[in-house]
Design an enzyme around this catalytic site. Structure first.
Site, PDB file in Angstrom:
ATOM      1  N   GLY A 131       0.936  -1.064  -0.088  1.00 63.55           N
ATOM      2  CA  GLY A 131      -0.113   0.095   0.007  1.00 63.55           C
ATOM      3  C   GLY A 131       1.055   1.282   0.035  1.00 63.55           C
ATOM      4  N   ASN A 132       0.246   2.301   0.217  1.00 60.35           N
ATOM      5  CA  ASN A 132       1.036   3.766   0.399  1.00 60.35           C
ATOM      6  C   ASN A 132       0.515   4.547   1.153  1.00 60.35           C
ATOM      7  OD1 ASN A 132      -0.975   5.736  -0.965  1.00 60.35           O
ATOM      8  ND2 ASN A 132      -0.729   4.148  -2.900  1.00 60.35           N
ATOM      9  N   HIS A 133       1.086   5.710   1.868  1.00 57.82           N
ATOM     10  CA  HIS A 133       0.799   6.470   2.725  1.00 57.82           C
ATOM     11  C   HIS A 133      -0.482   7.351   2.570  1.00 57.82           C
ATOM     12  CE1 HIS A 133       3.432   5.211   5.630  1.00 57.82           C
ATOM     13  NE2 HIS A 133       4.597   5.279   4.864  1.00 57.82           N
TER      14      HIS A 133
END
Ligand code: CTP
Length: 402
Positions: free
Chosen positions: A211-213
């Site tokens: 995933g990412n932030h």
């Protein structure tokens, strides 16, 4: 959330039996998130008490020019009129309507009416013969010609025992009428906007993902600003903690890039504008393990494959829609963003540069440059994400009007 949330609503009550229903009306306005003040004619106090209304509105109720209950206080009708974003006169009796139509101001409600600069709505309530009388019809026409908006009375049993037209619209119907009217006058009323927001999660196995932030803040702010301008919003969001309860925003939660792609394609042909602010994963694991991947002594190599580019795919099929993309660049920002705009067939691209302090993921602020398909470049200051959303929507409104 109602479109009336945060609005200052001044309720003017004149002396008709329907005044007893205004307690519910105040309650509904408060529930919709509005700030409510009440101005009541002296004789209307026989039908509903100021104490009821001040308790429900959480504000003092004004009735006369001078309030001598405490010390002699001047009730400033000009201030009240200017405070209001919307002035609703309900019930509006034949007497009050006739005075309004003729500029008579022998009580605080009428003086406030003459001072108000905001939209004025009136909900007539009277017996059927009074409702039909030519002088009443003349008042309606004069008030409409001043730009005031009538909330028509309904037919039914009247306090006199007669049956006919003249019943004040029910409080819930008054609320719905005003909400609809307010929305109808907004610049994006009647428009449908698709927005993507947040990250996507690409599964590795049943318990892990890549995933990412991305927090989804920017996309949710754009959704809120669009809805506040009257648009119907389809908000397709990856996993995020953001919340929205706006009555014009419909949320479609998704997990992966493929889910987001499918959902976006389902809605795209029905929208006027699509704003793709999601931080979609560019790659996903080629294989998703059926069982949890067990650790081994050696290193683990993951094979990734490209996800579908949602923005580019919509650019390929778009007809009249305004398509807006985001670009997060770290070098040759402007050049890269312009190339992306062209390659993906966009109308606008919003460039964030990670070099700018306060821009990007997880912050409440953003610093953007908006580039359009005519090569117009507008650089904005560091602003809150809500203000960035509003700048972007102004650009979109210009495109829609062009
Ligand atoms: N986007 C998308 N689908 C993807 C990837 C990105 O819709 N699979 C959208 C994003 O929502 C954003 C824009 O495309 O509006 C970002 O463009 P992209 O070319 O992906 O930018 P980067 O991720 O920064 O890619 P690059 O590494 O090519 O710079």
């Amino acid at each position: 959330m109602s479109i009336l949330s945060g609005k200052n609503i001044l309720l003017g009550i004149s002396a008709g039996i329907a005044a007893y229903k205004t307690a519910s009306l105040v309650r509904l306005f408060i529930k919709a998130g509005a700030n409510v003040k009440v101005v009541i004619t002296p004789s209307a106090k026989d039908f509903v008490t100021p104490l009821t209304l001040s308790t429900l509105s959480k504000n003092p109720v004004h009735s006369t020019f001078v309030d001598n209950s405490d010390e002699d206080l001047w009730n400033n009708h000009v201030e009240l009129g200017l405070w209001a974003d919307l002035f609703i006169i309900a019930p509006a009796t034949a007497n009050t309507l006739s005075k309004m139509a003729n500029g008579v101001c022998d009580n605080l409600l009428l003086a406030t009416y003459l001072s108000a600069k905001c939209p004025v709505y009136f909900a007539p309530a009277m017996d059927l013969d009074m409702y039909k009388h030519p002088t009443t019809l003349k008042s309606f026409n004069s008030l409409k010609s001043y730009g005031n908006i009538i909330i028509p009375a309904t037919s039914g049993e009247l306090a006199s025992g007669l049956v006919g037209e003249g019943r004040m619209a029910e409080p819930q119907d008054i609320l719905s009428f005003i909400e609809k009217d307010v929305i109808g006058k907004l610049p994006l009323s009647g428009k449908k906007i698709l927005i993507t927001a947040g990250p996507t999660y690409e599964a590795l196995d049943p318990v892990r993902f890549i995933g990412n932030h991305s927090s989804g803040k920017m996309g949710f702010e754009i959704a809120k600003a669009s809805a506040n301008l009257g648009a119907e919003v389809i908000l397709i969001t990856g996993p995020t903690h953001q919340k929205s309860k706006h009555s014009l925003i419909k949320i479609f939660p998704v997990i992966s890039a493929q889910d987001m792609y499918d959902e976006a394609h389902k809605h795209f042909k029905f929208v006027d504008v699509a704003i793709l602010s999601a931080a979609v994963a560019d790659y996903k694991p080629k294989q998703v393990a059926n069982q949890k991947i067990k650790k081994k002594d050696s290193t683990l190599v993951l094979e990734l494959e490209k996800t579908k580019d949602i923005l580019a795919s919509l650019g390929n099929i778009k007809s009249n829609q305004i398509l807006v993309g985001f670009a997060l660049e770290t070098e040759n920002e402007l050049e890269n963003a312009k190339a992306k705009l062209k390659k993906k067939n966009l109308n606008l691209i919003v460039l964030n540069s990670l070099k700018d302090k306060g821009a990007g993921f997880k912050t409440d602020t953003n610093k953007v440059t908006i580039i359009d398909d005519q090569n117009m470049v507008t650089e904005y200051q560091l602003k809150s994400k809500a203000e960035v959303a509003s700048d972007l929507l102004n650009e979109i409104i210009k495109k829609l009007d062009a």
